[in-house]
Design a protein around this motif. Structure first.
Motif, short mmCIF file in Angstrom:
data_model
loop_
_atom_site.label_atom_id
_atom_site.label_comp_id
_atom_site.label_asym_id
_atom_site.label_seq_id
_atom_site.Cartn_x
_atom_site.Cartn_y
_atom_site.Cartn_z
N GLN A 59 0.91 -1.09 -0.22
CA GLN A 59 0.00 0.11 0.01
C GLN A 59 0.96 1.12 0.11
OE1 GLN A 59 -1.69 -1.59 3.71
NE2 GLN A 59 -3.75 -1.11 2.72
N ASP A 60 0.49 2.28 -0.65
CA ASP A 60 0.87 3.69 -0.73
C ASP A 60 0.25 4.40 0.33
OD1 ASP A 60 3.01 3.27 -2.65
OD2 ASP A 60 1.84 3.69 -4.43
N ILE A 61 1.24 5.02 1.18
CA ILE A 61 0.39 6.04 2.12
C ILE A 61 1.10 7.31 2.17
CG2 ILE A 61 0.29 6.09 4.82
CD1 ILE A 61 0.82 2.88 3.66
N ASN A 62 0.13 8.38 2.27
CA ASN A 62 0.35 9.57 2.24
C ASN A 62 0.56 10.31 3.56
OD1 ASN A 62 1.43 9.59 -0.43
ND2 ASN A 62 -0.22 10.99 -1.29
N VAL A 63 1.41 10.73 4.33
CA VAL A 63 1.35 11.55 5.50
C VAL A 63 1.61 12.70 5.59
CG1 VAL A 63 1.78 11.13 8.03
CG2 VAL A 63 1.77 9.12 6.55
N SER A 64 0.94 13.81 6.03
CA SER A 64 1.21 15.09 6.33
C SER A 64 1.56 15.41 7.69
CB SER A 64 -0.21 16.15 5.95
OG SER A 64 -0.50 15.93 4.82
#
Length: 266
Positions: A172-177
């Motif tokens: 899974q690709d995860i984007n975190v700010s």
């Protein structure tokens, strides 16, 4: 100093409210209603000399709408010289588990605050990090994201998105700010808007550029613009908006009732 959770605050507020009977919703005081998110606004029309005369009709209408409490906000009387003598009385109605309009205590993972969506939308992140991995559930993803945030010395993090890399594997690709504690507010949000809520007021410049998904109206008697903004925010939250803009405030010439129109945005 003792800290209270959102659920304990909700319980304390609701336990202090009048006990509803089996047949009719009960009135709230101004102080009690101020910290609750309304289910919606209702109105009744009748030969009322003053707003309190409509209490029974408001109570019945609130009860029929599935609410346990109500707070009368305004009365719109007929203009002088008209043949009608019927007035409109407006009220906000509330369920017994109404959402509490106070800032939630932060939830932390590995020493880093986890922002919810509305909080993340309010502030500008100092970095957006992407990573990939195989995870069985969101708890594992949150654990990984918080560790990464801690390594970056972030005060808070928000998981923007989770997407599968491909149908052939489980990666899974995860984007975190990531956010600093003194992160700047996004430039299209009015900085004087009430913080700690689930909806924020946008600026007049942003209003010209953004397209609302809905426009709603509500009624009340307000002393200043801050009271209008506070009421608008609660109605925006009740309608699922993340942002709102007070588009128009009109006065009824026959009374002190005001009608507020607000645009809602995701």
């Amino acid at each position: 100093m003792k800290r209270f959770t959102k659920s304990s605050i909700a319980l304390a507020v609701l336990l202090s409210l009048p006990i509803a009977n089996l047949y009719a919703a009960q009135p709230l005081t101004s102080k009690e209603s101020r910290h609750l998110i309304p289910l919606k606004e209702i109105s009744v029309t009748g030969n009322y000399l003053q707003a309190d005369n409509a209490a029974d009709d408001i109570s019945r209408a609130a009860d029929e709408a599935g609410a346990q409490y109500y707070y009368i906000t305004a009365m719109e009387t007929p203009a002088s010289g008209t043949s009608s003598d019927r007035a409109i009385v407006y009220a906000n109605i509330y369920k017994s588990n109404a959402q509490i309009a106070v800032e939630q205590n932060p939830t932390t993972y590995n020493g880093v605050v986890s922002y919810n969506r509305s909080k993340a939308l309010y502030y500008v992140p100092f970095e957006v990090v992407k990573f990939k991995g195989n995870y069985n559930n969101t708890s594992e993803i949150t654990e990984a994201a918080s560790k990464l945030a801690a390594e970056k010395n972030a005060y808070a993090f928000y998981i923007d998105s989770i997407s599968s890399v491909g149908s052939q594997d489980q990666a899974q690709d995860i984007n975190v700010s990531l956010y600093k504690q003194d992160a700047p507010v996004r430039d299209y949000i009015v900085t004087t808007a009430i913080q700690g809520q689930d909806a924020y007021e946008i600026s007049s410049e942003a209003f010209k550029r953004m397209t609302p998904y809905d426009t709603i109206s509500f009624h009340g008697v307000f002393n200043d613009t801050s009271e209008i903004s506070e009421a608008a925010q609660k109605h925006a939250v009740a309608n699922g908006a993340h942002f709102y803009y007070v588009k128009e405030v009109s006065n009824n010439p026959a009374s002190t009732a005001q009608t507020v129109f607000i645009n809602l945005y995701k």
